[in-house]
Write an enzyme that holds these catalytic residues in place. Structure first.
Site, mmCIF file in Angstrom:
data_model
loop_
_atom_site.group_PDB
_atom_site.id
_atom_site.type_symbol
_atom_site.label_atom_id
_atom_site.label_comp_id
_atom_site.label_asym_id
_atom_site.label_seq_id
_atom_site.Cartn_x
_atom_site.Cartn_y
_atom_site.Cartn_z
ATOM 1 N N LYS A 1 0.853 -1.198 0.000
ATOM 2 C CA LYS A 1 0.000 0.000 0.000
ATOM 3 C C LYS A 1 0.887 1.245 0.000
ATOM 4 O O LYS A 1 1.517 1.578 1.000
ATOM 5 C CB LYS A 1 -0.929 0.048 1.220
ATOM 6 N N GLU B 1 9.820 0.905 10.784
ATOM 7 C CA GLU B 1 10.918 1.875 10.588
ATOM 8 C C GLU B 1 10.258 3.244 10.674
ATOM 9 O O GLU B 1 9.495 3.632 9.796
ATOM 10 C CB GLU B 1 11.590 1.627 9.233
ATOM 11 N N CYS C 1 13.695 10.189 7.039
ATOM 12 C CA CYS C 1 13.553 9.779 8.439
ATOM 13 C C CYS C 1 14.872 9.914 9.201
ATOM 14 O O CYS C 1 14.872 10.176 10.395
ATOM 15 C CB CYS C 1 13.003 8.369 8.532
ATOM 16 N N GLU D 1 9.716 15.636 15.454
ATOM 17 C CA GLU D 1 10.170 15.439 14.073
ATOM 18 C C GLU D 1 9.418 16.418 13.168
ATOM 19 O O GLU D 1 8.193 16.434 13.141
ATOM 20 C CB GLU D 1 9.888 14.005 13.627
HETATM 21 P P1 ADP Z 1 3.005 10.924 7.364
HETATM 22 O O1 ADP Z 1 2.435 11.353 8.701
HETATM 23 O O2 ADP Z 1 4.389 11.370 7.171
HETATM 24 O O3 ADP Z 1 2.080 11.154 6.204
HETATM 25 P P2 ADP Z 1 2.197 8.303 7.912
HETATM 26 O O4 ADP Z 1 2.869 7.531 8.957
HETATM 27 O O5 ADP Z 1 0.853 8.909 8.212
HETATM 28 O O6 ADP Z 1 3.197 9.381 7.439
HETATM 29 O O7 ADP Z 1 2.017 7.458 6.582
HETATM 30 C C1 ADP Z 1 2.838 6.408 6.182
HETATM 31 C C2 ADP Z 1 1.976 5.324 5.578
HETATM 32 O O8 ADP Z 1 1.108 4.831 6.582
HETATM 33 C C3 ADP Z 1 1.069 5.767 4.432
HETATM 34 O O9 ADP Z 1 1.000 4.727 3.461
HETATM 35 C C4 ADP Z 1 -0.273 5.928 5.106
HETATM 36 O O10 ADP Z 1 -1.360 5.759 4.222
HETATM 37 C C5 ADP Z 1 -0.232 4.809 6.113
HETATM 38 N N1 ADP Z 1 -1.128 4.973 7.280
HETATM 39 C C6 ADP Z 1 -1.513 6.123 7.864
HETATM 40 N N2 ADP Z 1 -2.350 5.864 8.899
HETATM 41 C C7 ADP Z 1 -2.490 4.515 8.977
HETATM 42 C C8 ADP Z 1 -3.202 3.622 9.830
HETATM 43 N N3 ADP Z 1 -3.952 4.063 10.831
HETATM 44 N N4 ADP Z 1 -3.088 2.297 9.613
HETATM 45 C C9 ADP Z 1 -2.321 1.817 8.604
HETATM 46 N N5 ADP Z 1 -1.633 2.606 7.760
HETATM 47 C C10 ADP Z 1 -1.702 3.937 7.932
#
Ligand code: ADP
Length: 509
Positions: free
Chosen positions: A207, A282, A316, A413
């Site tokens: 995804k 990570e 990161c 961050e």
């Molecule tokens: P950022 O805050 O930098 O956008 P995220 O950690 O939110 O980074 O996003 C990294 C990945 O995690 C993306 O593919 C996002 O769609 C996914 N993601 C965000 N929230 C969730 C969740 N609750 N469960 C699973 N995947 C998630």
């Protein structure tokens, strides 16, 4: 120490038109890649894809719902348990990975352009870092497919008289893996996840981040072209809190591999507990760049500027907290600020651009909000600190001095081109200052004093410590975090632990 930027650095040119190949790709209908086929999402919903350099929609992708997640998990399970993939020899998996890496190379220009207009980074960077790195990563991981081994060992238990034991371990693929990746290096992060999974014989549901789904979809086409059997890799575009969360909670998924923010990593870890999935995370970082008094100042300035401004700071392991000894602090900060102010901002497809926009309006506002909070808490803006006039999501490369360890800009961050600079006096204090963060992903030490460096390295609580360099990541070098930067090590032999189960076999003979 105030470096005033030349006006021209911040006059933002227009984004050039995309190539014919990319324009064609952008028009493709929104589809998910499930079981080797391009299918519509059951939700019929769409997610808009925006060029960060213009703020305009350039494509739309499907928004996978729970029914789509069910379909993808079923396809991955089927491919894992029966059919050509389940029976495939390691050497054939290796050959497929090589074929995929060749296709990445063949389509390098198109992939780099897609990455650039989706993420904002320059096409040049996308070519030499993201796409070349992806090609090399698949090649590197291909080698591991034929090198997965167990051990034989002697047992000391007594069996019935006359019985001996033959005991050994073997590594088996962990199964169906959900791989959730972020938007900062979309294609390369997909490769970091898919490479080891495919080398070890797992099946995958990838995804991509909702902000940057394009190269994952193009990669799915190349995966099919390479000849991976249907269902081995499935790609679901969708939102994190729906598609991503459904994948993490799904009982048919054996492992979740995640790269992203620490708050989401915590949510994922909690949710995966219900089904006791294997999890590797990570996560975020707030990596220190430590400059000792003897350091070579010119290489520190170039190295530290690159540590924070590479990929517009959306890294990161970016070197976000500078700690320079009081003897060299002023020179280092002045040099980095001058470098910051000379960086040419612009759209990724313009060959003159040195730094593109941030990935999204949301990220731009977040980063500007941090800079504002730093100002309010008393930091001095030595370079940058604002956005140029443009509809794109730009933030000028920024250096903040006069910061204290309790400020939000030092503790949290930021994930943007913002450096916070602190001076230190005593070498004995530096490890405590560097470790004063919930994160522990990486650090760099700048010095030629071998004794001081060797003594400092073990005191730094971080998964990677660079010396006189920063942000160098090799496929052979384990990468991952201490503390709240996550757990599990990607790359090298260590990544095999994340994608295999270790089975002990004890045979009475
Ligand atoms: P950022 O805050 O930098 O956008 P995220 O950690 O939110 O980074 O996003 C990294 C990945 O995690 C993306 O593919 C996002 O769609 C996914 N993601 C965000 N929230 C969730 C969740 N609750 N469960 C699973 N995947 C998630």
């Amino acid at each position: 120490m105030n470096a005033s930027p030349a006006l021209t650095q911040y006059q933002i040119p227009l984004q050039p038109d995309p190539s014919a190949a990319v324009a064609k790709f952008l028009k493709r209908p929104p589809r998910l890649f499930i079981g080797g086929e391009w299918v519509e999402s059951k939700s019929r919903e769409r997610i808009s894809v925006v060029d960060p350099a213009t703020g305009r929609e350039i494509a739309s992708v499907a928004d996978a719902n729970e029914a789509d997640v069910d379909r993808a998990v079923a396809a991955a399970r089927k491919a894992f348990e029966s059919g050509p993939w389940a029976d495939m020899l390691p050497a054939d998996r290796q050959a497929l990975l090589w074929k995929l890496s060749d296709l990445v190379e063949k389509n390098m220009d198109e992939l780099a352009e897609l990455e650039s207009i989706d993420n904002g980074k320059t096409k040049f960077m996308a070519t030499v870092v993201d796409v070349a790195g992806t090609r090399d990563y698949f090649r590197y991981m291909a080698g591991w497919a034929t090198r997965i081994e167990g051990s034989t060992f002697a047992t000391s238990i007594h069996g019935p008289p006359g019985v001996k034991f033959h005991t050994y371990t073997q590594r088996e693929p962990v199964g169906v893996v959900a791989q959730i990746v972020p938007w900062n290096f979309p294609l390369a992060m997909a490769a970091w996840k898919l490479g080891p999974a495919l080398a070890t014989g797992c099946t995958c549901i990838l995804k991509p981040a909702e902000q940057t789904p394009l190269t994952a979809l193009r990669l799915a086409e190349l995966i099919a072209e390479a000849g991976f059997p249907p269902g081995v890799v499935n790609v679901l575009t969708g939102l994190g809190e729906t598609t991503g969360a459904a994948l993490v909670a799904h009982p048919g998924v054996d492992k979740v591999a995640f790269t992203g923010s620490t708050p989401v990593g915590k949510l994922i870890n909690k949710s995966a507990t219900d089904t006791l999935k294997r999890v590797s995370l990570e996560l975020g970082g707030k990596s220190p760049v430590i400059v000792l008094p003897d350091a070579d100042i010119d290489s520190v300035i170039g190295g530290a500027a690159n540590a924070i401004f590479f990929n517009a700071g959306q890294v990161c392991c970016a070197g976000t907290r500078l700690f320079a000894h009081k003897k060299v602090f002023d020179r280092v900060v002045e040099g980095i600020s001058t470098a910051a102010s000379s960086i040419q901002l612009g759209p990724g497809l313009d060959p003159k651009t040195q730094m593109g926009p941030l990935v999204s309006r949301e990220q731009q506002e977040r980063v500007l909000g941090y800079i504002e909070s730093g100002r309010k808490e008393g930091a001095t803006v030595v370079a940058g600190g604002e956005t140029p006039s443009s509809p794109g999501f730009y933030v000028k490369p920024t250096v903040l001095a006069n910061v204290r360890s309790d400020m939000k800009v030092v503790r949290e961050e930021i994930f943007g081109p913002v450096l916070v600079a602190q001076r230190f006096e005593d070498l004995d204090d530096i490890a405590a200052l560097a470790n004063d963060t919930p994160y522990g992903l990486a650090a760099s030490i700048w010095s030629n004093d071998l004794r001081a460096v060797q003594r400092l390295v073990p005191r730094i609580r971080a998964g990677t410590v660079w010396v006189n360099c920063h942000n160098f990541v090799d496929p052979n070098m384990p990468f991952g975090g201490f503390k709240q930067s996550g757990f599990g090590r990607e790359h090298g032999r260590a990544v095999l632990d994340l994608y295999t189960e270790l089975k002990s076999v004890c045979m009475a003979i």
